[in-house]
Motif scaffolding. Structure first.
Motif, PDB file in Angstrom:
ATOM      1  N   SER A  38       1.407  -1.265  -0.267  1.00 49.06           N
ATOM      2  CA  SER A  38      -0.003   0.163   0.125  1.00 49.06           C
ATOM      3  C   SER A  38       0.761   1.257   0.157  1.00 49.06           C
ATOM      4  O   SER A  38       1.455   1.592   1.365  1.00 49.06           O
ATOM      5  N   ASP A  39       0.936   1.789  -1.136  1.00 52.90           N
ATOM      6  CA  ASP A  39       1.646   3.427  -1.148  1.00 52.90           C
ATOM      7  C   ASP A  39       1.206   4.638   0.446  1.00 52.90           C
ATOM      8  O   ASP A  39       1.589   5.313   0.584  1.00 52.90           O
ATOM      9  N   GLU A  40      -0.427   4.198   0.558  1.00 51.36           N
ATOM     10  CA  GLU A  40      -1.289   4.959   2.159  1.00 51.36           C
ATOM     11  C   GLU A  40      -0.099   4.512   2.734  1.00 51.36           C
ATOM     12  O   GLU A  40       0.251   5.519   4.178  1.00 51.36           O
ATOM     13  N   THR A  41      -0.169   3.637   3.207  1.00 50.85           N
ATOM     14  CA  THR A  41       0.012   2.672   4.772  1.00 50.85           C
ATOM     15  C   THR A  41       1.813   2.077   4.810  1.00 50.85           C
ATOM     16  O   THR A  41       2.009   2.357   5.957  1.00 50.85           O
ATOM     17  N   GLY A  42       1.836   2.034   3.319  1.00 55.89           N
ATOM     18  CA  GLY A  42       3.522   1.449   3.816  1.00 55.89           C
ATOM     19  C   GLY A  42       3.294  -0.113   4.234  1.00 55.89           C
ATOM     20  O   GLY A  42       4.581  -0.900   4.341  1.00 55.89           O
ATOM     21  N   SER A  43       2.171  -0.647   4.513  1.00 55.62           N
ATOM     22  CA  SER A  43       1.684  -2.453   4.750  1.00 55.62           C
ATOM     23  C   SER A  43       2.564  -2.666   3.563  1.00 55.62           C
ATOM     24  O   SER A  43       2.102  -2.017   2.580  1.00 55.62           O
TER      25      SER A  43
ATOM     26  N   THR B  22      -2.985 -19.991  -3.747  1.00 55.46           N
ATOM     27  CA  THR B  22      -2.180 -19.108  -3.125  1.00 55.46           C
ATOM     28  C   THR B  22      -1.597 -18.854  -1.393  1.00 55.46           C
ATOM     29  O   THR B  22      -2.868 -19.013  -0.778  1.00 55.46           O
ATOM     30  N   CYS B  23      -0.612 -18.907  -1.158  1.00 55.21           N
ATOM     31  CA  CYS B  23       0.098 -18.253   0.552  1.00 55.21           C
ATOM     32  C   CYS B  23       0.411 -17.152   0.696  1.00 55.21           C
ATOM     33  O   CYS B  23       0.711 -16.212  -0.154  1.00 55.21           O
ATOM     34  N   LEU B  24      -0.356 -16.626   1.872  1.00 57.04           N
ATOM     35  CA  LEU B  24       0.680 -15.475   2.686  1.00 57.04           C
ATOM     36  C   LEU B  24       1.611 -16.109   2.993  1.00 57.04           C
ATOM     37  O   LEU B  24       1.761 -17.106   4.231  1.00 57.04           O
ATOM     38  N   VAL B  25       3.149 -15.716   2.870  1.00 58.11           N
ATOM     39  CA  VAL B  25       4.581 -15.848   3.203  1.00 58.11           C
ATOM     40  C   VAL B  25       5.155 -15.147   4.111  1.00 58.11           C
ATOM     41  O   VAL B  25       5.383 -15.835   5.212  1.00 58.11           O
ATOM     42  N   ALA B  26       4.690 -13.650   3.811  1.00 61.41           N
ATOM     43  CA  ALA B  26       5.690 -12.589   5.678  1.00 61.41           C
ATOM     44  C   ALA B  26       4.925 -11.312   4.714  1.00 61.41           C
ATOM     45  O   ALA B  26       4.207 -10.559   3.947  1.00 61.41           O
ATOM     46  N   SER B  27       4.799 -10.753   5.577  1.00 54.77           N
ATOM     47  CA  SER B  27       4.151  -9.133   6.074  1.00 54.77           C
ATOM     48  C   SER B  27       4.833  -8.558   6.493  1.00 54.77           C
ATOM     49  O   SER B  27       5.493  -8.663   7.217  1.00 54.77           O
ATOM     50  N   GLY B  28       4.393  -6.762   6.413  1.00 51.30           N
ATOM     51  CA  GLY B  28       5.478  -5.994   7.487  1.00 51.30           C
ATOM     52  C   GLY B  28       4.887  -4.541   7.002  1.00 51.30           C
ATOM     53  O   GLY B  28       4.092  -4.246   6.423  1.00 51.30           O
ATOM     54  N   LEU B  29       5.481  -3.344   7.322  1.00 52.87           N
ATOM     55  CA  LEU B  29       5.106  -2.027   7.500  1.00 52.87           C
ATOM     56  C   LEU B  29       6.707  -0.943   6.722  1.00 52.87           C
ATOM     57  O   LEU B  29       7.479  -2.055   6.929  1.00 52.87           O
ATOM     58  N   ALA B  30       6.176  -0.084   6.169  1.00 54.98           N
ATOM     59  CA  ALA B  30       7.283  -0.044   5.889  1.00 54.98           C
ATOM     60  C   ALA B  30       7.993   0.208   4.475  1.00 54.98           C
ATOM     61  O   ALA B  30       9.315   0.281   4.185  1.00 54.98           O
ATOM     62  N   PHE B  31       7.187  -0.017   3.457  1.00 54.04           N
ATOM     63  CA  PHE B  31       7.243  -0.342   2.491  1.00 54.04           C
ATOM     64  C   PHE B  31       7.719   0.741   1.587  1.00 54.04           C
ATOM     65  O   PHE B  31       7.453   1.882   1.775  1.00 54.04           O
ATOM     66  N   GLU B  32       8.848   0.357   1.092  1.00 50.19           N
ATOM     67  CA  GLU B  32       9.416   1.639  -0.281  1.00 50.19           C
ATOM     68  C   GLU B  32       9.674   1.119  -1.402  1.00 50.19           C
ATOM     69  O   GLU B  32      10.540   0.099  -0.898  1.00 50.19           O
TER      70      GLU B  32
END
Length: 107
Positions: A67-72, A84-94
């Motif tokens: 997400s460009d707005e939240t960085g998730s 489809t499987c969710l493998v990893a997630s986090g915050l502060a995406f750039e």
């Protein structure tokens, strides 16, 4: 199907992430489902859209949603069986587009 049980990248050793990317069936099965449902849920719940895509072992498709707005961000892997499987997630995406470092021409 519970999609809120995304696996955080922190605490997951690189070898574990590579294992999951190579073997999508090894991911937490409660975080797996039909791709269209997972993609719709990532968009509706987290505002994430696909940012990149790649082909892994055994023809598994790895996708990065963010997400460009939240960085998730979320990494998914889709096997040849269409699951489809969710493998990893986090915050502060750039999003970065860095050039290769200069090569040393002195041999």
């Amino acid at each position: 199907m519970t999609l809120d049980r995304r696996l955080p990248l922190s605490g997951l050793p690189l070898s574990g992430l590579l294992l999951l990317l190579g073997l999508p069936a090894a991911a937490d099965q409660s975080a797996c489902g039909p791709r269209d449902q997972i993609v719709a849920r990532l968009a509706a719940t987290y505002g994430e859209t696909r940012q990149s895509i790649g082909l892994g072992n055994n023809n598994a498709v790895m996708e990065l949603f963010a997400s460009d707005e939240t960085g998730s961000w979320t990494i998914t892997v889709t096997g040849t069986d269409g699951v489809t499987c969710l493998v990893a997630s986090g915050l502060a995406f750039e999003a970065l587009h860095e050039p290769l470092p200069p090569t040393d021409s002195d041999a």
